[in-house]
Design a protein around this motif. Sequence first.
Motif, PDB file in Angstrom:
ATOM      1  N   ALA A  13      -2.019   5.377  -3.932  1.00 29.86           N
ATOM      2  CA  ALA A  13      -1.141   5.910  -2.884  1.00 29.86           C
ATOM      3  C   ALA A  13      -1.312   7.460  -2.773  1.00 29.86           C
ATOM      4  O   ALA A  13      -1.524   8.080  -1.617  1.00 29.86           O
ATOM      5  N   GLN A  65       0.788  -1.296  -0.089  1.00 29.27           N
ATOM      6  CA  GLN A  65       0.010   0.080   0.115  1.00 29.27           C
ATOM      7  C   GLN A  65       0.799   1.346   0.136  1.00 29.27           C
ATOM      8  O   GLN A  65       0.436   2.461  -0.596  1.00 29.27           O
ATOM      9  N   GLN A  66       2.074   1.284   0.755  1.00 29.41           N
ATOM     10  CA  GLN A  66       2.874   2.370   0.907  1.00 29.41           C
ATOM     11  C   GLN A  66       4.044   2.014   1.271  1.00 29.41           C
ATOM     12  O   GLN A  66       4.654   0.861   1.564  1.00 29.41           O
ATOM     13  N   ARG A  79      -4.373   9.122  -3.661  1.00 32.39           N
ATOM     14  CA  ARG A  79      -5.615   9.094  -2.954  1.00 32.39           C
ATOM     15  C   ARG A  79      -5.314   9.207  -1.173  1.00 32.39           C
ATOM     16  O   ARG A  79      -6.125   9.853  -0.626  1.00 32.39           O
ATOM     17  N   ARG A  80      -4.465   8.382  -0.765  1.00 33.22           N
ATOM     18  CA  ARG A  80      -4.251   8.276   0.493  1.00 33.22           C
ATOM     19  C   ARG A  80      -3.396   9.024   1.126  1.00 33.22           C
ATOM     20  O   ARG A  80      -2.959   9.179   2.210  1.00 33.22           O
TER      21      ARG A  80
END
Length: 164
Positions: free
Chosen positions: A103, A63-64, A105-106
């Motif tokens: 990523a 995710q990151q 968007r987050r």
Amino acid sequence: MRGICLGLTCLACSTPVPAFATGKKASFVYIDKSDREMFVFAGREQLLRYRIALGRVPLGHKQQEGDKRTPEGRYLLDWKNPNSRYHRSIRVSYPNAADRQAARRRGVSPGGDIMIHGQPNRSPLPAAQLQTFDWTDGCIALTDAQMDALWDVIDTPVPILIVP
């Protein structure tokens, strides 16, 4: 030659012939994260099959940056690094456009530098021990001998599919 799925046998002496000695090149790599296995194919022929180690957090898609996960999805093996901190490395093209967008968007960095690589240079642990658990920061780890065989059959770019 233990640990390598050889696929071929010498007709003269019934001795297994390493896939990389046949001159065949990989056309596709498949990673099964749940079974901790890598399969390397030339067309429909399986050249190599290995047990692998993954990122320290093996469940779920990366995710990151810093999440210790191994990505899932379709990528390319797009660059070979003979001068790695590990015994050779081949880069996975993570992050792709969808990974970067998710990523963004987050509000986080997607990370990068995901590799298939051998053992750490000057590792205090032997490969047989290190490969019994997930220890990377999101990469896919092999023994040095396995990495040498993979290196010989990969001419970048090669598609890779990493499934949960």
